[in-house]
Design a protein around this motif. Sequence first.
Motif, short mmCIF file in Angstrom:
data_model
loop_
_atom_site.label_atom_id
_atom_site.label_comp_id
_atom_site.label_asym_id
_atom_site.label_seq_id
_atom_site.Cartn_x
_atom_site.Cartn_y
_atom_site.Cartn_z
N GLU A 144 0.90 -1.37 -0.02
CA GLU A 144 -0.09 0.03 -0.07
C GLU A 144 0.96 1.36 0.06
O GLU A 144 0.59 2.17 -0.50
CB GLU A 144 -0.89 0.04 1.12
CG GLU A 144 -1.85 1.20 1.50
CD GLU A 144 -2.70 1.65 0.34
OE1 GLU A 144 -3.06 0.61 -0.29
OE2 GLU A 144 -3.00 2.81 0.17
N LEU A 145 2.07 1.37 0.74
CA LEU A 145 3.06 2.36 0.82
C LEU A 145 3.75 2.53 -0.70
O LEU A 145 4.55 3.29 -0.86
CB LEU A 145 3.86 2.09 1.61
CG LEU A 145 3.49 2.32 3.38
CD1 LEU A 145 4.58 1.98 4.32
CD2 LEU A 145 3.10 3.86 3.51
N GLY A 146 3.32 1.79 -1.52
CA GLY A 146 3.93 1.41 -2.93
C GLY A 146 5.49 0.92 -2.86
O GLY A 146 6.12 1.23 -4.04
N ILE A 147 5.82 0.29 -1.95
CA ILE A 147 7.01 -0.45 -1.75
C ILE A 147 6.95 -1.71 -2.47
O ILE A 147 6.23 -2.84 -1.79
CB ILE A 147 7.52 -0.44 -0.17
CG1 ILE A 147 7.47 0.97 0.29
CG2 ILE A 147 8.97 -1.07 -0.14
CD1 ILE A 147 7.97 1.03 1.69
N LEU A 148 7.27 -1.79 -3.80
CA LEU A 148 7.19 -3.14 -4.39
C LEU A 148 8.54 -3.70 -4.59
O LEU A 148 8.53 -4.89 -5.19
CB LEU A 148 6.49 -2.62 -5.85
CG LEU A 148 5.19 -1.81 -5.75
CD1 LEU A 148 4.87 -1.42 -7.19
CD2 LEU A 148 4.10 -2.59 -4.80
N LYS A 149 9.65 -2.94 -4.58
CA LYS A 149 10.95 -3.46 -4.51
C LYS A 149 11.67 -3.38 -3.24
O LYS A 149 11.26 -2.70 -2.51
CB LYS A 149 11.43 -3.01 -5.64
CG LYS A 149 11.10 -3.16 -7.05
CD LYS A 149 11.98 -2.44 -8.07
CE LYS A 149 11.01 -2.87 -9.64
NZ LYS A 149 11.44 -1.64 -10.39
N PRO A 150 12.57 -4.51 -3.17
CA PRO A 150 13.30 -4.41 -1.76
C PRO A 150 13.69 -3.08 -1.26
O PRO A 150 14.63 -2.60 -2.05
CB PRO A 150 14.44 -5.60 -1.98
CG PRO A 150 13.88 -6.20 -3.11
CD PRO A 150 12.96 -5.66 -4.09
N LEU A 151 13.76 -2.77 -0.14
CA LEU A 151 14.31 -1.61 0.30
C LEU A 151 15.30 -2.06 1.53
O LEU A 151 14.64 -2.51 2.72
CB LEU A 151 13.35 -0.58 1.00
CG LEU A 151 12.26 -0.01 0.02
CD1 LEU A 151 11.23 1.00 0.46
CD2 LEU A 151 13.23 0.61 -1.59
#
Lengths: 697, 697
Positions: free
Chosen positions: B289-296
């Motif tokens: 939901e936060l738009g985090i779709l790739k590893p951070l």
Amino acid sequence: MNLNNLFNPNSIAVVGASNDKNKVGYALMANLLNGAKRDIYPVTISEKEVLGLKAYASIKDIEGQIDLVLIAVRADIVPSILEECAAKKISTVIIIAAGFKEMGPAGAELERKVADIAKKNGIALLGPNCLGTIDAQSDLNASFAAGKPKKGHIAFISQSGALGTAILDKALSEGVGFSKFISLGNEAALSEIEFMEYLKDDADTKAILMYVEQLRDGHEFMRLASEITKRKPIVLIKAGKGARGQEAVMSHTGSLAPADAVFTAACRQSGIITVDSIREFFNMAKLLELGILKPLQKLIVLTNAGGPAVITTDLIDASKSLSLVEFKESTKGALRKVLPPMAAVGNPVDIIGDALSARYESALKILVEEKEADAIIALLTPQMMTEPEATAKLLADYNKKKPIIPVFIGGPTIETGLVELKNDGLVNFTFPKDAIEALDDLANSKKRIDPFVTPAHAGVQGTTIAAGSNAPAYGGPTSVKEKMMEPDKLQSLFKEYGLEWPCVMIKEKKELPEALKKAGEDPWTLKAVSPGIIHKTDIGAVRLNLKSLADMEMAWDEIVENVKKNKPDAVIEGMLVQNMAIGKEVIIGMKRDPIFGPTILFGLGGIFTEALKDTSLRVAPIEIQAAREMISEIRGIKILTGLRGESSVDLEKLAEIIVKLSKLAVAHPEILEIDLNPVMASSDSATIVDARAMIRV
Amino acid sequence: MNLNNLFNPNSIAVVGASNDKNKVGYALMANLLNGAKRDIYPVTISEKEVLGLKAYASIKDIEGQIDLVLIAVRADIVPSILEECAAKKISTVIIIAAGFKEMGPAGAELERKVADIAKKNGIALLGPNCLGTIDAQSDLNASFAAGKPKKGHIAFISQSGALGTAILDKALSEGVGFSKFISLGNEAALSEIEFMEYLKDDADTKAILMYVEQLRDGHEFMRLASEITKRKPIVLIKAGKGARGQEAVMSHTGSLAPADAVFTAACRQSGIITVDSIREFFNMAKLLELGILKPLQKLIVLTNAGGPAVITTDLIDASKSLSLVEFKESTKGALRKVLPPMAAVGNPVDIIGDALSARYESALKILVEEKEADAIIALLTPQMMTEPEATAKLLADYNKKKPIIPVFIGGPTIETGLVELKNDGLVNFTFPKDAIEALDDLANSKKRIDPFVTPAHAGVQGTTIAAGSNAPAYGGPTSVKEKMMEPDKLQSLFKEYGLEWPCVMIKEKKELPEALKKAGEDPWTLKAVSPGIIHKTDIGAVRLNLKSLADMEMAWDEIVENVKKNKPDAVIEGMLVQNMAIGKEVIIGMKRDPIFGPTILFGLGGIFTEALKDTSLRVAPIEIQAAREMISEIRGIKILTGLRGESSVDLEKLAEIIVKLSKLAVAHPEILEIDLNPVMASSDSATIVDARAMIRV
């Protein structure tokens, strides 16, 4: 030291009281006035009255008895105010003020001063740099934390004020109550130890939560915890594991037993439930709030939805100590009678999506009578017909007959249910895993071992003596210098404790014939003795499977040659001659922890030690039963007990070595680390093949 | 098959529409009318109008086009209604009604009938026994789930309707939005496969959540998932792991690769993030939901409280893939300039308890510019001065410059902050571990291997052909009969794939001299060949280290004797003569999974296999790079690569065996299980010492 006035004083003075809402002195006053009626004396020179109460310019001006003084003024004024307290024979003081040890050397000096005044005058002193205390039962909030916790039976000791307020605030939302809250601050005087002692016999407290960053006294902590956890669970979250990387590694045991592993082992040994996250900590608090203080392992899952029940079942299967009760045919039959045909009458009991609260009740009536079951996990998801509020009420009723653990999963649609649960004194677990994890944590902590017994001369066990406010945080690097103990001295010391290390140390090659006679039957091994060489095998300083004197002599020359080539700086002090032991390799080691003193490690040796780190750990002293448990705890225990019909090694002999090593370690604080590596275990023997010890210089 | 009408139809008929609030037909109507304006046609014979709309007695009576029909009537009427849909050339139908396969054989028969009608008439059919669909972007709620999800970019496919509603409801509270929701129900026709295909190219969908109990087609699932996860993360929760206990174990590989391990391996191989709890599932949804779709992976922790920050640091340290960024001196200097002296300017950045939102901003200004960092975890605890609402607003602003992950810990005091976060399109993680776990899950899934390639003749790979609504739940016991393959046949088969199994099989003792010539240098081993004997060593059917013909002959007699004594029923078909291989034992195996077909297992052999179960697993076919990764994945890899200067075994030769075995397994669906156990690996060779294969009878 009597701590009663920290929790239920009749009269309280607040030094630094204020009408300014941004000041701590205001929050303290407001919180005190928001509780049970007590005599409150604001002390300030800048105002005439505070929150409608007459203000005093000094404590001296107050007539009559003052049970508790809260100090919230500039740090540098605190000593003089404490002197005034002493003059007035005040027994109990909380220094809320910050600006002490946490500010560097000058602050630390100020803190010592304050501690001295308290000590000299017999003042029970909490803080400085703390939030204060709360007693929900006596309705006292002597802290600047907002809100009034729900009355409950959990005490909470925190070394972090901020974590304290966060948990108290969250607890308000979720219906978790407290008996007492203590923010420890810098611990100039009172520490976790005194409060554990106090809470041990506190009738209002049935369980204890602790947030800990460092301990004052490892052994006293273990002794108290062992005593408390016989009756009241302790849940502890320990912060600051990162220190592990900093330790100097002088032995295998040292590298296999980092400080945080020792801490966890010490807690387990004392019956404490350790958790690594605030989430787990809070979920444990929920379980305790429900009155669940002892393991409930045999579960029933009651649900109005299949999917979440299957996931819950998977989680129970994957847990260490929990299981689903298997129903008798009679139970299934009874359920079948009252439930619709599509319901599942096994465990989980799925009363399906259109279940009204009445159907929950039909099932509950039968399930609370199931003798095998310790508790019922009641899952509820918001379906078309679901009645969260009525179901919540029902759960509260049936909770009187058997513990019920509510897991209502959802949002706005179940909100009325959550409110009802809280009103009825229940708490809800947000997700099934929250409940399962907490139940499993509680159950695992009780797989517990012999109670910890403090060794006779405990004070000198750590590498650094941990006492007073300058004790190092546990896990920090120690600055102790160490050197290797001579093998022959170690061998004699072992003998005193009944530990056989069958080897012959000689200084010169010409002693070989004599040594072989002493060493017993061939084949033999030959190893260099040199303080500079840690991994002998790596540099060719070991020769195995030698069968004659000629072999041995050749090996001697080779070893000398190899050491010269590979490690020219190392001095060979002699060689060890040994008869070759057969069996399976294990490692038994000792490491002196700065806080807990000697700890004993057991593990599979050789490649297992290095590749898999499969070890178990205990704080010494260790009795025979605990030693047996240490052995049985390792993952690869089957390698020792024998695979596929292979016979077991003699575990009892290994346990005896552990006990003897533990005794030696307790009696010899100058020894910092010992490796017995390997010990060769066979079906009828356990032989120390190689040993090293590091002693304090 | 075009599925657009399931998500954005212009006209919808509801068969079974009702004004009775307790009926599904009411909820469907109410939900449809609560969305974007569409032509809605209630169909019912019992009412004249429904919710103010004219009711039709039959679909036939409706004039004009109908894009989508929802059926919510008694199961037995459904086929005739579906025939009416077919007659009216309706393309898309959702059968909400229950009473099919889940009710037993009669229901299953009804379901087959329904599926046949749909198939014959090219109808896209969802259900039966499902909730329906929701499209938050087109504002359609074609389900009986209450509430209207927030618009978002996550699609959610669920095989459990109840879990679906629970998650949707919870998501409403926490500000998690969705693009599409699909409740799959019994999957008479459409399954997860068609929806994965559809969502792959759906512009509104940036990530997919899946709740799965069983799969229709393992390989197609893997193929699609591999393709999707290149661009869109898939988070999957799989329920029903309990089946593992039921499987018959015919080989080591079989026991080491239970169905749920195969499933997890298949998901990993396809780039899917698998989770085991609803909690983890939901926290992943928050991250998406936060738009985090790739590893951070490289993190900053910003906090107003020390304790929670220390715990967060510990959790990051303990994670597999996350770390804290180390600040340059310039960053620390900049922070020092804007923060009070007591603040900590390392990472975590502790702006201490009295931080107003302005101080958060001072720090954020600097931290969002930190190039090394992927994201900022913003911790907030309710202290005296804390401004949750203003701080929340700030986080939303700075989130535009660098991803910010809010963790506000508390209750009533931070409530305004939580509301503000939601209003600004952010979501809050309840506890630090919720965020850390989700970030770690996301990062770990990307340590990913060669994309999965479906083998040429995929359909025949499973032991049972998994297709249609009668496919077994994955992991269920298979009823396939198997027998052991003759060693000489296996040896020849191996040869075809370049696998050397250096052994000589002979039927009679007199063939020994000839066999020894073929086997090469001594020492040799002799083993009985007998389909009835699984663990040869246990009953004395193996003799090692034989050095002469006489030794061999004596060993022959002993083996015959031992088998007669210990396993009188076993028939000795011959003996294997082998030159003794040296090296480290590994096991390489193949097991045919009912859903995913052949899977290859690699692990440490001997005691490691049995005591530690240290293995890795992949679905075949396996290319050389994936084989290398399988080997490197085992915990005890150091045992193979060499400890303390010992030389490594030839890993490449092991990888080659894996690849060859994988090829063989794909080409020979009649072979169900293969054990190469042990394979002896040395620094320059990898030799198959013993092999067994089970084939379909």
